[in-house]
Design an enzyme around this catalytic site. Structure first.
Site, short mmCIF file in Angstrom:
data_model
loop_
_atom_site.label_atom_id
_atom_site.label_comp_id
_atom_site.label_asym_id
_atom_site.label_seq_id
_atom_site.Cartn_x
_atom_site.Cartn_y
_atom_site.Cartn_z
N ASP A 65 -16.70 33.06 77.07
CA ASP A 65 -15.26 33.09 75.90
C ASP A 65 -14.16 31.77 76.23
O ASP A 65 -13.40 32.19 76.05
CB ASP A 65 -14.50 34.19 75.36
CG ASP A 65 -14.87 34.38 73.59
OD1 ASP A 65 -14.32 33.08 73.36
OD2 ASP A 65 -14.18 34.98 73.56
N HIS A 118 -20.13 34.14 65.10
CA HIS A 118 -18.56 34.36 65.79
C HIS A 118 -17.49 34.76 65.13
O HIS A 118 -17.67 34.69 63.77
CB HIS A 118 -17.84 32.92 66.31
CG HIS A 118 -16.61 32.61 67.89
ND1 HIS A 118 -15.16 33.09 66.95
CD2 HIS A 118 -16.73 33.01 68.69
CE1 HIS A 118 -14.85 33.36 68.21
NE2 HIS A 118 -15.47 33.08 68.79
#
Ligand code: 1WB
Ligand code: MN
Length: 350
Positions: free
Chosen positions: A310, A187
């Site tokens: 997300d 990430h």
């Protein structure tokens, strides 16, 4: 029978693969980081979220949504027909703490994550966090997270103290991930110290631009270092439509060959784009473009693309609408929405 749109929406399993959470202890640690001296570019965002003025309602709400697992989040999932969140400790995770603090907070976060997955096994899966600051202890925690806590893979927030996974000091982590068949989701976090400066203006430090450059550079360093010849079964996941790495395939392959030939880069068994197809999968988090999705499916194959929202940084409804309306076949949509996630993150089919 003609099904109402709502029913039609319900019958496909939707597994969202990059869904952020935090725990109060990590949030408190990040507030301390925000108040300590330092010039890491992550501090822009860490200060905004974790040391926000009391009247900053949007930041208070964001933090509340990160810390909530079972109330607002489940409601949001139900409202949007999202079956499952694959949860991961939000960026920068434990990677700004000293090694001991990071190691113990990683274990605590993984314990909490495993508890919530156990309470809601059909609604949540979890990616385990670890502290790269101490690679040997990280490898142990990774083993505990998979074997004992039954978590589904790993989360890493890009660089650690401006170092990347191609640094051999991190090889115990890669060895553990490969041996445990646990995909590492890399990430974003803000750019490492040496590349951060041009992202300091115009809000470029985070999701607008800096995150993508930081994380794509991480992936490229891994490929051209040759580490995938040493760890051929290692699986890496990138969000944000692969951080655009595959857009660069042709030029990367061509110029890496030149770099190899002049001795600037190690000789590789495969080309960078071949590693990207073999060792990586990508998700659609926060990148809701059908054109970019089409390019990704055509260049990487339908088995290498996963859906993500997300949450809570991006709203769920448009992410669902984006994938519901993607110009793909029913079988392809099944893979994008859940089949690939089940395979990569070891989730039982419904
Ligand atoms: C943002 C996005 C900030 C993400 C984050 O902080 C994370 C942002 C950790 O939109 O500013 C994310 O995960 O995409
Ligand atoms: Mn994210």
């Amino acid at each position: 029978m003609s099904a109402a749109p709502k029913n039609q929406k319900k019958k496909i399993r939707r597994i969202a693969t990059e869904e952020a959470f935090s725990i109060p202890e990590v949030a408190a640690g990040l507030r301390d980081v925000a108040r300590a001296p330092g010039d890491s570019q992550d501090l822009i965002l860490v200060k905004r979220i974790y040391d926000a003025p009391k009247d900053d309602k949007p930041m208070a709400s964001l933090l509340a949504h990160l810390l909530d697992l079972e109330v607002m989040r489940l409601r949001d999932m139900d409202d949007n027909n999202v079956d499952m969140h694959i949860l991961s400790l939000t960026a920068p995770g434990v990677q700004m703490f000293d090694a001991d603090t990071a190691t113990s907070l990683a274990a605590l976060a993984n314990d909490r994550l495993a508890e919530v997955v156990r309470r809601h096994p059909t609604r949540f899966a979890g990616l385990a966090t670890f502290a790269p600051q101490s690679p040997q202890r990280a490898a142990k925690e990774m083993e505990r997270a998979i074997k004992k806590l039954k978590l589904n893979g790993f989360i890493l927030n890009s660089h650690t103290n401006s170092e990347y996974l191609d640094n051999p000091k991190y090889f115990p982590i890669l060895e553990a991930a490969e041996a445990l068949d646990g995909c590492i989701y890399i990430h974003p976090r803000a750019a490492s110290d040496g590349m951060a400066k041009p992202f300091a203006d115009y809000g470029l430090d985070s999701a607008q631009w800096g995150y993508g450059l930081e994380t794509s550079t991480h992936a490229v360093r891994m490929m051209v270092s040759g580490l995938f010849d040493r760890f051929p079964k290692l699986k890496i996941c990138l969000g944000h439509m692969g951080e655009a790495v595959h857009f660069w395939s042709w030029r990367l392959d061509y110029m890496n060959r030149n770099a190899q030939n002049r001795g600037a880069a190690p000789k590789l068994k495969l080309t960078p784009s071949e590693y990207f197809k073999r060792n990586f999968v990508i998700t659609t988090s926060g990148q809701e473009s059908h054109l970019a999705l089409d390019y990704s499916i055509k260049s990487l194959g339908i088995d290498n693309v996963l859906w993500a929202i997300d949450y809570p940084y991006q709203p769920s409804a448009p992410a669902v609408a984006f994938m519901d309306s993607a110009p793909v076949s029913v079988a392809e949509r099944e893979k994008l929405y859940h089949g690939n996630a089940e395979r990569v993150f070891h989730i039982l089919p419904a």
